[in-house]
Design a protein around this motif. Structure first.
Motif, PDB file in Angstrom:
ATOM      1  N   ASN A 152       0.828  -1.207   0.000  1.00  0.00           N
ATOM      2  CA  ASN A 152       0.000   0.000   0.000  1.00  0.00           C
ATOM      3  C   ASN A 152       0.858   1.250   0.000  1.00  0.00           C
ATOM      4  OD1 ASN A 152      -2.609  -0.891  -0.186  1.00  0.00           O
ATOM      5  ND2 ASN A 152      -2.819  -1.258   1.999  1.00  0.00           N
ATOM      6  N   LEU A 153       1.918   1.218   0.824  1.00  0.00           N
ATOM      7  CA  LEU A 153       2.834   2.372   0.866  1.00  0.00           C
ATOM      8  C   LEU A 153       3.422   2.639  -0.507  1.00  0.00           C
ATOM      9  CD1 LEU A 153       5.066   1.999   4.054  1.00  0.00           C
ATOM     10  CD2 LEU A 153       3.777   3.994   3.391  1.00  0.00           C
ATOM     11  N   SER A 154       3.917   1.583  -1.144  1.00  0.00           N
ATOM     12  CA  SER A 154       4.605   1.838  -2.409  1.00  0.00           C
ATOM     13  C   SER A 154       3.617   2.134  -3.526  1.00  0.00           C
ATOM     14  CB  SER A 154       5.576   0.713  -2.757  1.00  0.00           C
ATOM     15  OG  SER A 154       4.879  -0.347  -3.295  1.00  0.00           O
ATOM     16  N   ASN A 155       2.400   1.588  -3.430  1.00  0.00           N
ATOM     17  CA  ASN A 155       1.386   1.941  -4.436  1.00  0.00           C
ATOM     18  C   ASN A 155       1.060   3.419  -4.393  1.00  0.00           C
ATOM     19  OD1 ASN A 155       0.836  -0.452  -5.737  1.00  0.00           O
ATOM     20  ND2 ASN A 155      -0.400  -1.189  -4.045  1.00  0.00           N
ATOM     21  N   VAL A 156       0.825   3.911  -3.158  1.00  0.00           N
ATOM     22  CA  VAL A 156       0.487   5.328  -3.024  1.00  0.00           C
ATOM     23  C   VAL A 156       1.680   6.170  -3.484  1.00  0.00           C
ATOM     24  CG1 VAL A 156      -0.095   7.133  -1.379  1.00  0.00           C
ATOM     25  CG2 VAL A 156      -1.130   4.901  -1.161  1.00  0.00           C
ATOM     26  N   SER A 183      -9.816  -5.081  -2.663  1.00  0.00           N
ATOM     27  CA  SER A 183      -9.392  -5.780  -1.441  1.00  0.00           C
ATOM     28  C   SER A 183      -9.403  -4.823  -0.263  1.00  0.00           C
ATOM     29  CB  SER A 183      -7.972  -6.321  -1.589  1.00  0.00           C
ATOM     30  OG  SER A 183      -7.895  -7.156  -2.687  1.00  0.00           O
ATOM     31  N   ASN A 184      -8.885  -3.612  -0.466  1.00  0.00           N
ATOM     32  CA  ASN A 184      -8.822  -2.667   0.650  1.00  0.00           C
ATOM     33  C   ASN A 184     -10.218  -2.303   1.156  1.00  0.00           C
ATOM     34  OD1 ASN A 184      -6.085  -2.725   0.516  1.00  0.00           O
ATOM     35  ND2 ASN A 184      -5.833  -0.747  -0.477  1.00  0.00           N
ATOM     36  N   LEU A 185     -11.171  -2.174   0.234  1.00  0.00           N
ATOM     37  CA  LEU A 185     -12.529  -1.823   0.668  1.00  0.00           C
ATOM     38  C   LEU A 185     -13.168  -2.983   1.434  1.00  0.00           C
ATOM     39  CD1 LEU A 185     -14.057   0.122  -2.375  1.00  0.00           C
ATOM     40  CD2 LEU A 185     -12.737   0.975  -0.449  1.00  0.00           C
ATOM     41  N   ILE A 186     -12.989  -4.193   0.911  1.00  0.00           N
ATOM     42  CA  ILE A 186     -13.617  -5.349   1.568  1.00  0.00           C
ATOM     43  C   ILE A 186     -12.950  -5.598   2.927  1.00  0.00           C
ATOM     44  CG2 ILE A 186     -14.008  -7.840   1.419  1.00  0.00           C
ATOM     45  CD1 ILE A 186     -14.356  -7.540  -1.583  1.00  0.00           C
ATOM     46  N   LYS A 187     -11.635  -5.464   2.948  1.00  0.00           N
ATOM     47  CA  LYS A 187     -10.902  -5.669   4.216  1.00  0.00           C
ATOM     48  C   LYS A 187     -11.421  -4.698   5.281  1.00  0.00           C
ATOM     49  CE  LYS A 187      -6.659  -4.779   3.793  1.00  0.00           C
ATOM     50  NZ  LYS A 187      -5.342  -4.856   3.270  1.00  0.00           N
ATOM     51  N   ASN A 188     -11.589  -3.432   4.890  1.00  0.00           N
ATOM     52  CA  ASN A 188     -12.110  -2.443   5.850  1.00  0.00           C
ATOM     53  C   ASN A 188     -13.508  -2.803   6.315  1.00  0.00           C
ATOM     54  OD1 ASN A 188      -9.892  -0.843   5.877  1.00  0.00           O
ATOM     55  ND2 ASN A 188     -10.682   0.703   4.461  1.00  0.00           N
ATOM     56  N   ASP A 236     -15.280  13.241   9.909  1.00  0.00           N
ATOM     57  CA  ASP A 236     -14.109  12.547   9.362  1.00  0.00           C
ATOM     58  C   ASP A 236     -14.298  12.142   7.904  1.00  0.00           C
ATOM     59  OD1 ASP A 236     -12.424  12.291  11.779  1.00  0.00           O
ATOM     60  OD2 ASP A 236     -14.173  11.226  12.521  1.00  0.00           O
ATOM     61  N   LEU A 237     -15.559  12.027   7.497  1.00  0.00           N
ATOM     62  CA  LEU A 237     -15.860  11.496   6.166  1.00  0.00           C
ATOM     63  C   LEU A 237     -15.090  12.182   5.027  1.00  0.00           C
ATOM     64  CD1 LEU A 237     -17.533   9.135   5.219  1.00  0.00           C
ATOM     65  CD2 LEU A 237     -19.475  10.680   4.916  1.00  0.00           C
ATOM     66  N   PRO A 238     -14.986  13.549   5.049  1.00  0.00           N
ATOM     67  CA  PRO A 238     -14.278  14.183   3.918  1.00  0.00           C
ATOM     68  C   PRO A 238     -12.783  13.856   3.876  1.00  0.00           C
ATOM     69  CG  PRO A 238     -15.545  15.798   5.179  1.00  0.00           C
ATOM     70  CD  PRO A 238     -15.526  14.546   5.985  1.00  0.00           C
ATOM     71  N   HIS A 239     -12.232  13.277   4.959  1.00  0.00           N
ATOM     72  CA  HIS A 239     -10.767  13.102   5.016  1.00  0.00           C
ATOM     73  C   HIS A 239     -10.303  11.655   4.871  1.00  0.00           C
ATOM     74  CE1 HIS A 239     -10.733  17.207   6.323  1.00  0.00           C
ATOM     75  NE2 HIS A 239     -11.560  16.897   7.291  1.00  0.00           N
ATOM     76  N   ILE A 240     -11.241  10.705   4.874  1.00  0.00           N
ATOM     77  CA  ILE A 240     -10.805   9.301   4.996  1.00  0.00           C
ATOM     78  C   ILE A 240      -9.964   8.812   3.820  1.00  0.00           C
ATOM     79  CG2 ILE A 240     -12.565   8.485   6.624  1.00  0.00           C
ATOM     80  CD1 ILE A 240     -14.097   7.518   4.155  1.00  0.00           C
ATOM     81  N   PHE A 241     -10.027   9.510   2.673  1.00  0.00           N
ATOM     82  CA  PHE A 241      -9.209   9.074   1.537  1.00  0.00           C
ATOM     83  C   PHE A 241      -7.812   9.711   1.557  1.00  0.00           C
ATOM     84  CE2 PHE A 241     -13.511   8.242  -0.020  1.00  0.00           C
ATOM     85  CZ  PHE A 241     -13.373   6.940  -0.476  1.00  0.00           C
ATOM     86  N   ASP A 242      -7.582  10.566   2.585  1.00  0.00           N
ATOM     87  CA  ASP A 242      -6.241  11.184   2.688  1.00  0.00           C
ATOM     88  C   ASP A 242      -5.241  10.152   3.191  1.00  0.00           C
ATOM     89  OD1 ASP A 242      -7.568  13.456   2.075  1.00  0.00           O
ATOM     90  OD2 ASP A 242      -7.400  14.384   4.052  1.00  0.00           O
ATOM     91  N   ARG A 243      -3.998  10.323   2.776  1.00  0.00           N
ATOM     92  CA  ARG A 243      -2.967   9.388   3.236  1.00  0.00           C
ATOM     93  C   ARG A 243      -2.813   9.468   4.746  1.00  0.00           C
ATOM     94  NH1 ARG A 243       2.585  10.036   0.459  1.00  0.00           N
ATOM     95  NH2 ARG A 243       2.069  12.219   0.638  1.00  0.00           N
ATOM     96  N   PHE A 244      -2.706   8.353   5.401  1.00  0.00           N
ATOM     97  CA  PHE A 244      -2.472   8.219   6.840  1.00  0.00           C
ATOM     98  C   PHE A 244      -3.627   8.711   7.701  1.00  0.00           C
ATOM     99  CE2 PHE A 244       1.846   8.756   5.026  1.00  0.00           C
ATOM    100  CZ  PHE A 244       2.286   7.468   5.262  1.00  0.00           C
ATOM    101  N   TYR A 245      -4.780   8.987   7.070  1.00  0.00           N
ATOM    102  CA  TYR A 245      -5.887   9.484   7.888  1.00  0.00           C
ATOM    103  C   TYR A 245      -6.591   8.318   8.559  1.00  0.00           C
ATOM    104  CZ  TYR A 245      -9.597  12.388   9.628  1.00  0.00           C
ATOM    105  OH  TYR A 245     -10.446  13.058  10.462  1.00  0.00           O
ATOM    106  N   GLY A 264      -3.802  -1.184  11.088  1.00  0.00           N
ATOM    107  CA  GLY A 264      -3.804  -0.408   9.839  1.00  0.00           C
ATOM    108  C   GLY A 264      -3.053   0.895   9.983  1.00  0.00           C
ATOM    109  N   MET A 265      -2.743   1.479   8.845  1.00  0.00           N
ATOM    110  CA  MET A 265      -1.942   2.706   8.856  1.00  0.00           C
ATOM    111  C   MET A 265      -2.654   3.882   8.216  1.00  0.00           C
ATOM    112  SD  MET A 265       1.842   1.419   7.895  1.00  0.00           S
ATOM    113  CE  MET A 265       2.453   3.075   7.748  1.00  0.00           C
ATOM    114  N   GLY A 266      -3.903   3.686   7.855  1.00  0.00           N
ATOM    115  CA  GLY A 266      -4.604   4.792   7.201  1.00  0.00           C
ATOM    116  C   GLY A 266      -4.175   4.959   5.763  1.00  0.00           C
ATOM    117  N   LEU A 267      -3.784   3.841   5.148  1.00  0.00           N
ATOM    118  CA  LEU A 267      -3.306   3.924   3.763  1.00  0.00           C
ATOM    119  C   LEU A 267      -4.231   3.230   2.772  1.00  0.00           C
ATOM    120  CD1 LEU A 267       0.486   3.213   4.123  1.00  0.00           C
ATOM    121  CD2 LEU A 267      -0.551   5.231   3.115  1.00  0.00           C
TER     122      LEU A 267
END
Ligand code: ADP
Length: 421
Positions: A241-245, A307-312, A349-358, A370-373
């Protein structure tokens, strides 16, 4: 000497023109130059200048006639023993009709500019009740005395200078904050790039060797090796996830597009999360329309997003809850929604959840790992495909994460489409 109406009108017009040019604001320095030439003209003086307080608690020239500018640039006027300093400290206008005879006149600027100040009028530049500088006019022509009218004019100009100086200071602060933010962002990006790169190789080795050992080890050690493999896999996901972002951020990410079955991707990803969902006591379903959904894109990257959506959804839904993945074709797009009746997300929080590390919960108090990624990686993957992703959620009730992907890859930018027929 009283001014006639015509002269007064002319001065008013000139003042108005200066005021207008402040809002039309050319550059800060240009504006101050404009202001001092209006000051000399309207008070019938030989020269005018603007001094601003600097960090050493002295006054320095920020505007002066062009023929004095270089000479005055390095001059620092002390607050004690100068007319400007007196005006600054007393917050009052000052007229020196015979400057040379007055001990308050500081001769250093005269010497530097090769100028003789005979008479002087200074007024404070105020901003929100604070003195931030001084505006001066020098040598009224024909050795006439400065008048109350001159004071009124110079005070009006000084208030414009105050607004301009405060504005410029604010702009400098904003710019400095932007620069600092950009520096920190760059440091963060470098850190992410280096960390994900450096962790990948040793992790790969750990996973490879542990998997190899698991095949050879007898039953007694299988459980321990499974734990190593499970946790190393989790670490690998974080690194991925880190390297993808990071790759998307740095522009290094490339899409390997081809037509693939989205239905198959949905089925595979859902199947891989089924054991985890079952173990947690969740009702987990996939609902895809019968006709196979085929799209043009990079199946690997879509798999990461899904995967990230289902995992969450599984993470943030309590036992006994439901997670449903719904996929359907809509005009020109495939639409996928991951719906859960889990803990939901607070509106703030909703407007920020797609931010990195949020992360909604603070890292120290949260129950979930999780790391918010995950979501920022999902967003990056979807947007690379010219798709869109969004979330709807009600705290305590559940969340719906939806993304849409174009059925066909949009034409690459920069390539001209040729129409025939
Ligand atoms: P994390 O690694 O913390 O899960 P994400 O980027 O995947 O990071 O998600 C960011 C935050 O959004 C999470 O910390 C979580 O609070 C919230 N979140 C994401 N998905 C859901 C969901 N389905 N239900 C409730 N909260 C969610």
């Amino acid at each position: 000497m009283r001014m006639n109406t015509e002269e007064r009108l002319r001065r008013m017009e000139r003042l108005l023109a200066v005021a207008r040019s402040l809002s039309a604001a050319p550059e800060h320095e240009t504006f101050l130059q404009l202001l001092i030439s209006a000051a000399s003209e309207l008070t019938d003086s030989e020269a005018a200048s603007v001094l601003e307080q600097d960090s050493n608690n002295r006054l320095r020239f920020v505007a002066a006639p062009w023929f004095h500018r270089d000479a005055l640039q390095s001059i620092q006027v002390p607050l004690e023993g100068s007319a400007a300093g007196w005006v600054y400290q007393q917050k009052k206008p000052l007229i020196l009709q015979d400057a040379q005879a007055d001990s308050r006149h500081n001769k250093e600027a005269d010497r530097a500019a090769n100028f003789i100040t005979r008479s002087l009028l200074g007024v404070p530049i105020l901003y929100r009740g604070q003195t931030i500088g001084v505006c001066e006019v020098l040598n009224k022509r024909n050795d006439m005395p400065y008048t109350d009218e001159d004071i009124a004019i110079l005070e009006t100009l000084a208030s414009l200078a105050g607004a301009a100086i405060a504005n410029a200071a604010l702009q400098r602060r904003v710019q400095a904050t932007y620069d600092e933010m950009a520096r920190l962002e760059q440091m963060k990006n470098d850190f992410i790039a280096i960390t994900s790169h450096e962790l990948r190789t040793p992790l790969g080795l750990i996973l490879g060797h542990a998997t190899f050992l698991r095949e050879l080890a007898d039953k007694r050690y299988k459980e321990q090796l499974d734990t190593i493999i499970r946790n190393a896999t989790k670490l690998k996901e974080i690194v991925e996830n880190l390297s993808n972002v990071d790759n998307v951020q740095s522009g290094a990410a490339r899409l390997r597009r081809k037509t693939f079955s989205m239905t198959q991707v949905l089925t595979d990803v859902a199947a891989s999360y089924l054991p985890e969902a079952r173990e947690k006591g969740l009702d987990f379903r996939l609902s895809v329309e019968d006709d196979e959904l085929r799209i043009e894109g990079d199946a690997e990257k879509i798999t990461i997003a899904l995967s990230n959506l289902i995992k969450n959804a599984i993470h943030y839904t309590n036992p006994g809850g439901h997670v449903v993945v719904v996929a359907e074709r809509i005009p020109d797009y495939v639409k996928v929604s991951v719906i859960d009746d889990g803990i939901g997300i607070p509106a703030k929080d909703l407007p920020h959840i797609f931010d990195r590390f949020y992360q909604v919960e603070s890292h120290l108090t949260r129950r979930h790992g999780g790391m918010g990624l995950g979501l920022s990686a999902a967003k990056a993957m979807v947007e690379m495909h010219s798709g869109r992703i969004w979330a709807e959620s009600v705290e305590g009730k559940g969340s719906i994460f939806t993304f849409i992907l174009p059925l066909e890859a949009p034409p690459e930018q920069g390539k001209t489409k040729v129409f025939t027929g």
